[in-house]
Design a protein around this motif. Sequence first.
Motif, short mmCIF file in Angstrom:
data_model
loop_
_atom_site.label_atom_id
_atom_site.label_comp_id
_atom_site.label_asym_id
_atom_site.label_seq_id
_atom_site.Cartn_x
_atom_site.Cartn_y
_atom_site.Cartn_z
N MET A 101 0.85 -1.20 0.00
CA MET A 101 0.00 0.00 0.00
C MET A 101 0.88 1.25 0.00
SD MET A 101 -3.35 0.89 0.38
CE MET A 101 -4.35 -0.13 1.47
N SER A 102 0.57 2.17 -0.89
CA SER A 102 1.39 3.37 -1.01
C SER A 102 1.33 4.22 0.26
CB SER A 102 0.91 4.22 -2.18
OG SER A 102 1.50 5.49 -2.14
N LYS A 103 2.50 4.65 0.70
CA LYS A 103 2.52 5.54 1.87
C LYS A 103 2.56 7.00 1.45
CE LYS A 103 3.96 2.38 5.40
NZ LYS A 103 4.88 2.00 6.47
N LYS A 104 2.34 7.23 0.15
CA LYS A 104 2.41 8.60 -0.37
C LYS A 104 1.34 9.49 0.28
CE LYS A 104 3.12 10.94 -4.65
NZ LYS A 104 2.35 11.27 -5.81
N ILE A 105 0.22 8.87 0.61
CA ILE A 105 -0.86 9.66 1.23
C ILE A 105 -0.45 10.06 2.66
CG2 ILE A 105 -2.24 7.74 2.19
CD1 ILE A 105 -4.72 9.25 1.10
N ILE A 106 0.29 9.19 3.32
CA ILE A 106 0.78 9.52 4.68
C ILE A 106 1.76 10.70 4.58
CG2 ILE A 106 2.07 8.66 6.69
CD1 ILE A 106 -0.48 7.13 6.56
N ASP A 107 2.61 10.67 3.56
CA ASP A 107 3.53 11.80 3.34
C ASP A 107 2.74 13.10 3.17
OD1 ASP A 107 5.60 10.01 3.36
OD2 ASP A 107 5.74 9.87 1.17
N HIS A 108 1.61 12.98 2.46
CA HIS A 108 0.80 14.19 2.24
C HIS A 108 0.16 14.66 3.54
CE1 HIS A 108 -2.23 16.81 0.19
NE2 HIS A 108 -1.13 17.13 -0.43
N PHE A 109 -0.34 13.72 4.34
CA PHE A 109 -0.89 14.11 5.66
C PHE A 109 0.17 14.88 6.45
CE2 PHE A 109 -3.72 10.01 5.77
CZ PHE A 109 -4.66 10.63 4.97
N ARG A 110 1.42 14.38 6.36
CA ARG A 110 2.50 14.97 7.18
C ARG A 110 2.91 16.37 6.73
NH1 ARG A 110 5.30 9.37 7.93
NH2 ARG A 110 4.45 8.80 9.97
N LYS A 111 2.46 16.78 5.54
CA LYS A 111 2.71 18.17 5.16
C LYS A 111 1.85 19.12 5.99
CE LYS A 111 4.15 17.34 0.42
NZ LYS A 111 3.77 17.36 -1.00
N PHE A 112 0.79 18.58 6.60
CA PHE A 112 -0.17 19.43 7.33
C PHE A 112 -0.28 19.10 8.82
CE2 PHE A 112 -1.39 19.23 2.90
CZ PHE A 112 -1.68 20.54 2.59
N ILE A 113 -0.08 17.82 9.14
CA ILE A 113 -0.23 17.39 10.55
C ILE A 113 0.84 16.35 10.87
CG2 ILE A 113 -2.74 17.77 10.70
CD1 ILE A 113 -2.98 14.64 10.24
N GLU A 114 0.97 16.05 12.17
CA GLU A 114 1.88 14.97 12.56
C GLU A 114 1.14 13.63 12.51
OE1 GLU A 114 3.86 15.45 16.31
OE2 GLU A 114 4.39 17.53 15.81
N VAL A 115 1.80 12.62 11.96
CA VAL A 115 1.25 11.26 12.01
C VAL A 115 2.30 10.37 12.63
CG1 VAL A 115 0.38 9.30 10.66
CG2 VAL A 115 -0.11 11.63 9.90
N GLU A 116 1.93 9.71 13.73
CA GLU A 116 2.91 8.83 14.38
C GLU A 116 3.10 7.55 13.56
OE1 GLU A 116 2.55 8.38 18.64
OE2 GLU A 116 1.16 10.09 18.65
N PRO A 117 4.35 7.08 13.46
CA PRO A 117 4.62 5.87 12.67
C PRO A 117 3.72 4.69 13.06
CG PRO A 117 6.68 6.92 13.29
CD PRO A 117 5.59 7.67 14.00
N LYS A 118 3.41 4.55 14.35
CA LYS A 118 2.58 3.41 14.80
C LYS A 118 1.14 3.48 14.25
CE LYS A 118 1.00 5.38 19.26
NZ LYS A 118 -0.31 5.79 18.80
#
Lengths: 191, 191
Positions: B1-18
């Motif tokens: 599953m692409s993590k590219k969307i997580i990278d995009h979330f991280r441009k705006f908010i913090e996302v914990e790896p877990k």
Amino acid sequence: MSKKIIDHFRKFIEVEPKDEDGILDFFQMKTFAKKENLIDSNTRCKFHFFVISGCLRLFFINNKGIEQTIQFAIEDWWLTDYFAFENQTATEFTIQAVEKTEVMMISFQNQERLLLQYPKLERYFRLIYQRTYSASQLRTKYLFDFSREEFYHHFNDNFPKFAQRIPQHLLASYLNMTPEYLSEIKSKKRS
Amino acid sequence: MSKKIIDHFRKFIEVEPKDEDGILDFFQMKTFAKKENLIDSNTRCKFHFFVISGCLRLFFINNKGIEQTIQFAIEDWWLTDYFAFENQTATEFTIQAVEKTEVMMISFQNQERLLLQYPKLERYFRLIYQRTYSASQLRTKYLFDFSREEFYHHFNDNFPKFAQRIPQHLLASYLNMTPEYLSEIKSKKRS
């Protein structure tokens, strides 16, 4: 300070009574006279407005020198130039009171602080923007798909009270027609 | 599953790896061929699409029977018919892949569940909608204020790579002109 905005928050999210005053502290309440400008074009767009009572419009001067209204906001609606507000730049729009209007207004910095202090309100604004954007997406379709006469009937069928409430030259401006053409459509029997 | 969307979330908010896998579980990844429809008009608008690679467009069939494109979405952009998505009703639009396109898609129910489980994402979507809405507000102004020729130059000046990337008949549809008129404008020396 009007708690009407808290009532509106509660239509979408829970707000604990103990938080009410803290939230309201981020807002200013202000009344504008009919035809008074809340924001002038070519000035920094400092505020986001929530209408407590009355009606606002957002317009620009088009290349023919005519005021082109592109949005109205009545009770419980939010309005600003979102691009200029978010970037804290000068706006190309004017926001004006259509009738005597009471608003709750919040500066960009205060809105950011409010959301950091009360992150529950992120959901409220997410839902508000989602709805506003969905209306805007449909409106773009109508702009392409409807004749101006169909646009009037659509507006009148969906918002009959509002179509009667606002001055007819402003309704004409919103529908991108002259007041004379609007009168003509209204007097015509619907085909 | 692409993590590219997580990278995009991280441009705006913090996302914990877990939390990454738990968030990604709400999405499906899918690839659509060029000209394949992601959503057909008159069917229920079930999904919100995030473009990983490729390009989508949203169009409707206008009263002259012609496809009228009103939006494009490229990498890192979201797209759906927001009114039909939020209300889970049939859409009047078609969403189609302009080129081979890989998306992350999320159903309405899953988006609601995702936001309840990870309320931090409310801020992400609030910011996304705020930006999308601000662009839409400006576009409404351009629709009223620009001639079709000015609209082309504005688009070309602001998104030069994109204006070259998409098929010219679709760019013409977006700019509300015939492909012939677009060719004419492009071949003309700018005044």
